[in-house]
Design a protein around this motif. Structure first.
Motif, PDB file in Angstrom:
ATOM      1  N   PRO A 156      -3.672  -1.176  -3.171  1.00  0.00           N
ATOM      2  CA  PRO A 156      -2.569  -0.642  -2.247  1.00  0.00           C
ATOM      3  C   PRO A 156      -2.284  -1.439  -1.160  1.00  0.00           C
ATOM      4  O   PRO A 156      -1.488  -1.162  -0.451  1.00  0.00           O
ATOM      5  N   GLU A 157      -3.246  -2.558  -0.746  1.00  0.00           N
ATOM      6  CA  GLU A 157      -2.819  -3.362   0.679  1.00  0.00           C
ATOM      7  C   GLU A 157      -1.477  -4.010   0.278  1.00  0.00           C
ATOM      8  O   GLU A 157      -0.766  -4.586   1.186  1.00  0.00           O
ATOM      9  N   SER A 158      -1.187  -4.390  -0.855  1.00  0.00           N
ATOM     10  CA  SER A 158      -0.098  -5.214  -1.172  1.00  0.00           C
ATOM     11  C   SER A 158       1.192  -4.285  -0.965  1.00  0.00           C
ATOM     12  O   SER A 158       2.431  -5.155  -0.946  1.00  0.00           O
ATOM     13  N   GLY A 159       1.403  -3.405  -0.928  1.00  0.00           N
ATOM     14  CA  GLY A 159       2.509  -2.532  -0.716  1.00  0.00           C
ATOM     15  C   GLY A 159       3.307  -2.402  -2.242  1.00  0.00           C
ATOM     16  O   GLY A 159       4.322  -1.632  -2.321  1.00  0.00           O
ATOM     17  N   ARG A 160       2.788  -2.847  -3.275  1.00  0.00           N
ATOM     18  CA  ARG A 160       3.592  -2.727  -4.709  1.00  0.00           C
ATOM     19  C   ARG A 160       3.181  -1.347  -5.057  1.00  0.00           C
ATOM     20  O   ARG A 160       3.997  -0.722  -6.018  1.00  0.00           O
ATOM     21  N   LEU A 161       2.013  -0.569  -4.786  1.00  0.00           N
ATOM     22  CA  LEU A 161       1.651   0.677  -5.184  1.00  0.00           C
ATOM     23  C   LEU A 161       2.464   1.732  -4.355  1.00  0.00           C
ATOM     24  O   LEU A 161       2.058   2.917  -4.777  1.00  0.00           O
ATOM     25  N   SER A 162       3.013   1.549  -3.455  1.00  0.00           N
ATOM     26  CA  SER A 162       3.386   2.562  -2.424  1.00  0.00           C
ATOM     27  C   SER A 162       4.864   3.276  -2.930  1.00  0.00           C
ATOM     28  O   SER A 162       5.435   2.743  -3.996  1.00  0.00           O
TER      29      SER A 162
END
Length: 356
Positions: free
Chosen positions: A350-356
């Motif tokens: 979730p920290e990557s921004g790809r799961l938002s």
């Protein structure tokens, strides 16, 4: 964040000093960034982690035999590590010697440390910060001199001289564009047979070129990591690769970067618009926690040094605590670390921004 936030203890015996007999014989630690779940696999099991609509992005740089030895005309011995080729007959280099050579002086090259000078020489033309600009005699391409007397630039944590095996094994099977002084090591695990099996599964591939520089081994000296001066490396991302990423998105597939160099390449090319655009030039992108990834959904990567910029990059992708927990597990299970070591397959957290 602080440099000390990325510290871990590695028993020295886990630092791989030689490649395994077969490229794909490495172990593979799979990390689900969303859940933190770990699974112990062998590298060929990467095939089961990939989906038919995925795109693997490789760095096709080729390592040059960038380590040289020689002496000044006055007799002082020295060691040269090419940082980058700047022209057909020119380069920037690190030089280790008791006294720095002066602009206008000549270096007489030898084939081995302490060896007698041979027919090749280089002129020191100027000092460029911590580096030296070198020039081969007119009409002598520097790359050809390196092929004759240069040595493979093994990383400093491999505590042995390079040998004949390294000529092939410290090079990916898809290496094409000459210019790196360190290997994109995640790619070292791929054999021609595994690449054929991946293609048969319907996974597509694309390439970037990032010429890995010696600065990749530069330690982070500042305690506040934002103060670290990131080194620059030459990068090319083609229109063809950008279109392959866009097509993967349209199919609902994932972009899987093979190595942190491929990650940095795609993310550099995505800075302007949020999607990869053709790019040619230097990159000094520094990815650490808080960064939001624009292009990469998963990555294949080796294990990285404590407190290194590459450990910070993978921490940004899945979270610092998550990656450090994975490293503790790898150490407990006696994985092999660094360039000739084992690998990880990591999907975005979730920290990557790809799961938002």
């Amino acid at each position: 964040m602080k440099r000390s936030d990325f510290t871990y203890h590695l028993p020295p015996e886990l630092i791989a000093q030689h490649p395994l007999a077969e490229r794909s014989a490495s172990r593979l630690l799979c990390l689900d960034g969303a859940s933190g779940e770990l699974a112990h696999r062998q590298f060929p099991d990467l095939l089961a982690q990939l989906r038919p609509d995925d795109l693997l992005v490789f760095n096709n740089t080729r390592v040059i035999p960038a380590r040289l030895w020689g002496q000044k005309e006055t007799g002082g011995r020295l060691e040269i590590l090419i940082e980058r080729l700047t022209g057909i007959d020119t380069a920037l280099a690190h030089i280790r010697s008791s006294k720095s050579p002066k602009p206008g002086s000549r270096i007489l090259l030898s084939t081995e440390p302490g060896g007698e000078p041979g027919p090749f020489s280089l002129e020191v033309t100027e000092r460029v910060g911590a580096l030296f600009a070198l020039k081969a005699p007119e009409g002598e391409p520097l790359s050809e001199i390196l092929q004759v007397i240069g040595h493979m630039p093994l990383p400093p944590y491999i505590e042995r001289p390079d040998d004949a095996e390294d000529q092939g094994r410290y090079q990916t099977v898809f290496a094409e564009r000459e210019g790196a002084v360190a290997a994109p090591t995640a790619g070292l695990h791929f054999s021609d047979e595994l690449l054929a099996a991946i293609e048969a599964r319907g996974v597509r591939r694309a390439f970037v070129t990032l010429h890995v520089a010696a600065g990749t081994f530069q330690p982070v000296r500042e305690e506040n990591i934002e103060d670290h001066p990131m080194h620059a490396e030459y990068l090319e991302v083609s229109a063809e690769t950008c279109e392959a990423v866009a097509e993967t998105r349209r199919r609902g597939g994932r972009v899987v970067a093979v190595g942190t160099t491929a990650v940095r390449s795609l993310e550099t090319a995505s800075q302007a618009s949020g999607e990869p655009q053709p790019y040619c030039g230097d990159t000094d992108i520094f990815i650490y926690p808080g960064y939001r990834f624009r292009a990469v959904d998963a990555m294949v990567t080796n294990f990285h040094l404590s407190e290194s910029t590459l450990l910070m990059l993978v921490s940004a992708f899945v979270g610092r605590e998550c990656i450090l927990a994975a490293y503790r597990e790898a150490i407990a299970e006696r994985y092999r670390f660094f360039s000739y070591g084992d690998a990880m397959f990591i999907t975005a957290g979730p920290e990557s921004g790809r799961l938002s």
